[in-house]
Design an enzyme around this catalytic site. Sequence first.
Site, PDB file in Angstrom:
ATOM      1  N   TYR A 146      23.209  46.850  25.844  1.00 15.83           N
ATOM      2  CA  TYR A 146      23.660  46.835  27.120  1.00 15.83           C
ATOM      3  C   TYR A 146      25.265  45.999  26.973  1.00 15.83           C
ATOM      4  CZ  TYR A 146      24.541  47.178  32.198  1.00 15.83           C
ATOM      5  OH  TYR A 146      25.132  47.540  33.586  1.00 15.83           O
ATOM      6  N   ARG A 201      35.586  56.900  32.155  1.00 14.75           N
ATOM      7  CA  ARG A 201      35.731  55.422  32.235  1.00 14.75           C
ATOM      8  C   ARG A 201      34.626  54.736  31.902  1.00 14.75           C
ATOM      9  NH1 ARG A 201      32.972  51.800  34.343  1.00 14.75           N
ATOM     10  NH2 ARG A 201      33.482  51.523  36.773  1.00 14.75           N
ATOM     11  N   LYS A 219      21.955  52.369  30.139  1.00 16.78           N
ATOM     12  CA  LYS A 219      21.318  52.317  31.690  1.00 16.78           C
ATOM     13  C   LYS A 219      19.875  52.632  31.485  1.00 16.78           C
ATOM     14  CE  LYS A 219      25.444  50.955  33.504  1.00 16.78           C
ATOM     15  NZ  LYS A 219      25.517  49.720  34.602  1.00 16.78           N
ATOM     16  N   GLU A 290      27.654  57.715  36.628  1.00 11.44           N
ATOM     17  CA  GLU A 290      27.879  56.269  35.844  1.00 11.44           C
ATOM     18  C   GLU A 290      29.270  56.399  35.298  1.00 11.44           C
ATOM     19  OE1 GLU A 290      25.870  53.505  35.939  1.00 11.44           O
ATOM     20  OE2 GLU A 290      27.512  52.503  35.515  1.00 11.44           O
ATOM     21  N   ASP A 291      30.285  55.375  35.587  1.00 15.76           N
ATOM     22  CA  ASP A 291      31.492  55.605  34.809  1.00 15.76           C
ATOM     23  C   ASP A 291      32.224  56.736  34.775  1.00 15.76           C
ATOM     24  OD1 ASP A 291      30.565  52.990  34.417  1.00 15.76           O
ATOM     25  OD2 ASP A 291      30.511  53.033  32.201  1.00 15.76           O
ATOM     26  N   ASP A 313      26.444  54.138  40.862  1.00 14.65           N
ATOM     27  CA  ASP A 313      26.155  52.937  40.282  1.00 14.65           C
ATOM     28  C   ASP A 313      27.412  51.902  40.314  1.00 14.65           C
ATOM     29  OD1 ASP A 313      24.854  50.834  39.222  1.00 14.65           O
ATOM     30  OD2 ASP A 313      25.724  51.170  37.040  1.00 14.65           O
ATOM     31  N   ASP A 314      28.464  52.558  40.130  1.00 12.93           N
ATOM     32  CA  ASP A 314      29.765  51.597  39.857  1.00 12.93           C
ATOM     33  C   ASP A 314      30.453  51.238  41.234  1.00 12.93           C
ATOM     34  OD1 ASP A 314      30.391  51.301  37.043  1.00 12.93           O
ATOM     35  OD2 ASP A 314      29.950  53.638  37.335  1.00 12.93           O
ATOM     36  N   ASN A 461      34.162  44.353  32.688  1.00 12.60           N
ATOM     37  CA  ASN A 461      33.241  44.550  31.175  1.00 12.60           C
ATOM     38  C   ASN A 461      33.939  45.406  30.186  1.00 12.60           C
ATOM     39  OD1 ASN A 461      30.914  43.324  32.238  1.00 12.60           O
ATOM     40  ND2 ASN A 461      30.399  45.067  33.534  1.00 12.60           N
TER      41      ASN A 461
HETATM   42  N1  LIG Z   1      30.090  43.820  36.766  1.00 15.41           N
HETATM   43  C1  LIG Z   1      29.699  44.891  37.073  1.00 15.41           C
HETATM   44  O1  LIG Z   1      28.348  45.144  37.351  1.00 15.41           O
HETATM   45  C2  LIG Z   1      30.557  46.016  37.128  1.00 15.41           C
HETATM   46  C3  LIG Z   1      31.814  45.792  36.326  1.00 15.41           C
HETATM   47  N2  LIG Z   1      32.817  47.047  36.362  1.00 15.41           N
HETATM   48  C4  LIG Z   1      34.130  46.717  35.793  1.00 15.41           C
HETATM   49  O2  LIG Z   1      34.916  46.838  36.638  1.00 15.41           O
HETATM   50  C5  LIG Z   1      36.132  47.147  35.619  1.00 15.41           C
HETATM   51  C6  LIG Z   1      37.138  47.900  36.892  1.00 15.41           C
HETATM   52  O3  LIG Z   1      36.306  49.307  36.954  1.00 15.41           O
HETATM   53  P1  LIG Z   1      36.925  50.546  37.769  1.00 15.41           P
HETATM   54  O4  LIG Z   1      37.113  49.870  39.378  1.00 15.41           O
HETATM   55  O5  LIG Z   1      35.997  51.722  37.955  1.00 15.41           O
HETATM   56  O6  LIG Z   1      38.263  50.649  37.022  1.00 15.41           O
HETATM   57  P2  LIG Z   1      39.624  51.209  37.610  1.00 15.41           P
HETATM   58  O7  LIG Z   1      40.575  51.481  36.388  1.00 15.41           O
HETATM   59  O8  LIG Z   1      39.511  52.317  38.581  1.00 15.41           O
HETATM   60  O9  LIG Z   1      40.277  49.929  38.558  1.00 15.41           O
HETATM   61  C7  LIG Z   1      40.919  49.132  37.764  1.00 15.41           C
HETATM   62  C8  LIG Z   1      41.826  48.351  39.074  1.00 15.41           C
HETATM   63  O10 LIG Z   1      42.619  47.149  38.645  1.00 15.41           O
HETATM   64  C9  LIG Z   1      43.800  47.520  38.803  1.00 15.41           C
HETATM   65  N3  LIG Z   1      44.723  46.535  37.851  1.00 15.41           N
HETATM   66  C10 LIG Z   1      44.950  47.284  36.495  1.00 15.41           C
HETATM   67  N4  LIG Z   1      45.838  46.410  36.038  1.00 15.41           N
HETATM   68  C11 LIG Z   1      46.046  45.333  36.843  1.00 15.41           C
HETATM   69  C12 LIG Z   1      46.944  44.209  36.780  1.00 15.41           C
HETATM   70  N5  LIG Z   1      47.843  44.145  35.700  1.00 15.41           N
HETATM   71  N6  LIG Z   1      46.999  43.685  37.978  1.00 15.41           N
HETATM   72  C13 LIG Z   1      46.418  43.908  39.028  1.00 15.41           C
HETATM   73  N7  LIG Z   1      45.568  44.923  39.096  1.00 15.41           N
HETATM   74  C14 LIG Z   1      45.385  45.757  38.178  1.00 15.41           C
HETATM   75  C15 LIG Z   1      44.061  48.752  38.825  1.00 15.41           C
HETATM   76  O11 LIG Z   1      45.224  49.155  39.696  1.00 15.41           O
HETATM   77  P3  LIG Z   1      45.757  50.399  40.120  1.00 15.41           P
HETATM   78  O12 LIG Z   1      45.034  51.134  41.106  1.00 15.41           O
HETATM   79  O13 LIG Z   1      47.216  50.315  40.708  1.00 15.41           O
HETATM   80  O14 LIG Z   1      45.950  51.509  38.942  1.00 15.41           O
HETATM   81  C16 LIG Z   1      42.780  49.281  39.617  1.00 15.41           C
HETATM   82  O15 LIG Z   1      43.116  49.016  41.072  1.00 15.41           O
HETATM   83  C17 LIG Z   1      35.665  47.754  34.713  1.00 15.41           C
HETATM   84  O16 LIG Z   1      35.840  46.754  33.687  1.00 15.41           O
HETATM   85  C18 LIG Z   1      34.209  47.934  34.757  1.00 15.41           C
HETATM   86  O17 LIG Z   1      33.754  47.551  33.595  1.00 15.41           O
HETATM   87  C19 LIG Z   1      32.496  48.292  37.049  1.00 15.41           C
HETATM   88  C20 LIG Z   1      31.218  48.216  37.563  1.00 15.41           C
HETATM   89  C21 LIG Z   1      30.213  47.485  37.598  1.00 15.41           C
HETATM   90  C1  LIG Z   2      28.244  47.325  34.687  1.00 20.44           C
HETATM   91  C2  LIG Z   2      28.896  48.682  34.851  1.00 20.44           C
HETATM   92  O1  LIG Z   2      28.333  49.746  35.249  1.00 20.44           O
HETATM   93  C3  LIG Z   2      30.450  48.982  34.570  1.00 20.44           C
HETATM   94  O2  LIG Z   2      30.845  47.902  33.791  1.00 20.44           O
HETATM   95  O3  LIG Z   2      30.768  50.052  34.518  1.00 20.44           O
HETATM   96 MG   LIG Z   3      29.295  51.516  35.167  1.00 21.39          MG
END
Ligand SMILES: NC(=O)C1=CN([C@@H]2O[C@H](COP(=O)(O)OP(=O)(O)OC[C@H]3O[C@@H](n4cnc5c(N)ncnc54)[C@H](OP(=O)(O)O)[C@@H]3O)[C@@H](O)[C@H]2O)C=CC1
Ligand SMILES: CC(=O)C(=O)O
Ligand SMILES: [Mg+2]
Length: 611
Positions: A146, A201, A219, A290-291, A313-314, A461
């Site tokens: 994972y 993504r 997953k 997912e993703d 999930d996200d 991540n």
């Molecule tokens: N711990 C966990 O269980 C989980 C972790 N994640 C992780 O979360 C992360 C984000 O996922 P997701 O929301 O789908 O991704 P997105 O790409 O949709 O979102 C990223 C966000 O970060 C912002 N961003 C990018 N660059 C910058 C910067 N330099 N300064 C400030 N903000 C910035 C983007 O801004 P803008 O909107 O303006 O583009 C956007 O709002 C991933 O790494 C994923 O692995 C996700 C799900 C579960």
């Molecule tokens: C953990 C997870 O679902 C993610 O990073 O997208």
């Molecule tokens: Mg995910």
Amino acid sequence: MAPPSASADDKLNLLTQPSAIAAPPATKRDKPPQPTPDHKTSDDPVQDMVHLAASRGGGFASLRDPFANADTAFSEKKRDELKLRGLLPPAQQSLDVQILRALEQIRVKKTDLGRYIALAALRQSNVRLFYALIMQNPEETLPMIYTPTVGEACQKFSRIFRQPEGLTISLSDKGNVASIIDNWPVPAGAPRIAVVTDGSRILGLGDQGWDGLGISIGKLSLYVAAGGIHPRATLPIVLDVGTNNEDKLKDPLYLGLRQKRASDEEVLPLVDEMMEALQKAYPNLIVQFEDFQSERAFAYLDRYQNKYRMFNDDIQGTGSVILGGFTNAARLNSKASGRPLSDQRILFFGAGSAGVGVAKQLCAFFTRQGLSQDEARRRIWLVDSKGLITNDRGDKLAEHKVYFSRDDNEGKQYKGLLDVINYVKPTALIGLSTVPKTFTEEILARMAELNPRPIVFPLSNPSSLSECDFETAVQATKGQVIFAAGSPFPETDYEGKHLIPGQGNNLYVFPGIGLAGALAKCGRISDEMITESALALADSLNDEEKAEGRIYPSLKRMRDISAYVCARVIIMANRQGHARDGGYTASMTDDELVSWCRGEMFEPSYEKLLA
Ligand SMILES: NC(=O)C1=CN([C@@H]2O[C@H](COP(=O)(O)OP(=O)(O)OC[C@H]3O[C@@H](n4cnc5c(N)ncnc54)[C@H](OP(=O)(O)O)[C@@H]3O)[C@@H](O)[C@H]2O)C=CC1
Ligand SMILES: CC(=O)C(=O)O
Ligand SMILES: [Mg+2]
């Protein structure tokens, strides 16, 4: 119902409203209705015997069938019966000894990807040994199957591909999706959980196209290891609609459609067709999205959540796991500062599907402290790539950001993270940005100036994209940080105190949510069921874990945690009328329900193969 391994009075008083468990217990019937055969997600002896019988003629075939293979554990009697004599070395060894050998073979690999490939090969040759190994050594092996390694595996999935382990539904299958699903080799127990991605993504690593299939497989491995779903009841799916990843399109070894990602208008009918066909083929299937790239993730959740048995999930799983961990973290933060829990101020760095999903779920934390929905919303500030999200920033906000956009900034805009922190004065800083090392020592030290015990959750991540690592956070806050990251980080010591980082990852909840949906045949996965999973997770810390300063339970207890989360989700499903099991789960007391959920889990033993 006491949480797993917790004393009866171990519930968090923090939850000012009674949790689902405190609700009137389900009345116990004299004679509960019997489960229908497809209640079972656990091992199916009949099916195993089918496999064994099929392999009897060939002998060697049973060593090549991952579900029938016991390798050197086959008894003398079985070796005769299955014509295995001579095909196996003389020694007869237990599953535990086999685990030692498998571990040695994995540890000798020099790279993370090497260990991932070795473990995938084990899963493809001996399912029971693979899951027994993972379940006995979760802290060592989960990072190999994972996050973080699954990220690299997805980046190179076409290159490390050896045999299909999931279903590909591609643009060229439009109109024929039902027949593609029909090709999935389903034994007696039909799939109960599918994980579907479009690869757009993958973690924070961007568009991986068809190679995203690795995340569905990863997953679902956790669904088995942590949630006890039978491995044959899992269905990994990739929707291949092209990719905008130029490196992949140029790579001769890439296995997906060699075209740019199709438009949303072109893709939507394919996703509709897939959902319809899955529902027809497997009426009790739970589908985990997912993703998907954020806007699509929100759009599909909105489109399907009231029509099918699905969740994202996200958005929802992450929202739940962070609500669970934050609930415990806020208690520590407030205890140190003396400020009321309702006074928490949460700053999100990143406003995608994960950031907004968590922000929405955290509103439940504040409403449970007695705040109105609007007051709850105002405890949350979002930052995206353009800075603090405000109504008068001058750009058109994506729809999912509007709800949390601020109108109290008095015309001033804040861009740099430190400026935003100085303006907001947050108690908690949550990173879901995909931008590594953005929580610098200066930022972390400022958080420690503002809070005796700052909450810092760098959740992006894999580890390489985390907003900071544990060691940096500990040093910069002089050991005071309350920390959880999306991926695992090593434990550390500070001034003689041993400190353990939390892993704020949806792996703590999605197995329990999916298992609940499968066991109670839930017609829908409601928002309230998701919130209940978070509260169950928060309640599941035991005394030892609290004494260690943890905000998430040990992964060694992952099955007990999943069973407890599952039971509480089922209770909520029953309360809302979403369970469709003919009153079976509603007929149990709360404690009976937890035991039943735990008892239904697939156990990776050889018992039935050797009988
Ligand atoms: N711990 C966990 O269980 C989980 C972790 N994640 C992780 O979360 C992360 C984000 O996922 P997701 O929301 O789908 O991704 P997105 O790409 O949709 O979102 C990223 C966000 O970060 C912002 N961003 C990018 N660059 C910058 C910067 N330099 N300064 C400030 N903000 C910035 C983007 O801004 P803008 O909107 O303006 O583009 C956007 O709002 C991933 O790494 C994923 O692995 C996700 C799900 C579960
Ligand atoms: C953990 C997870 O679902 C993610 O990073 O997208
Ligand atoms: Mg995910």
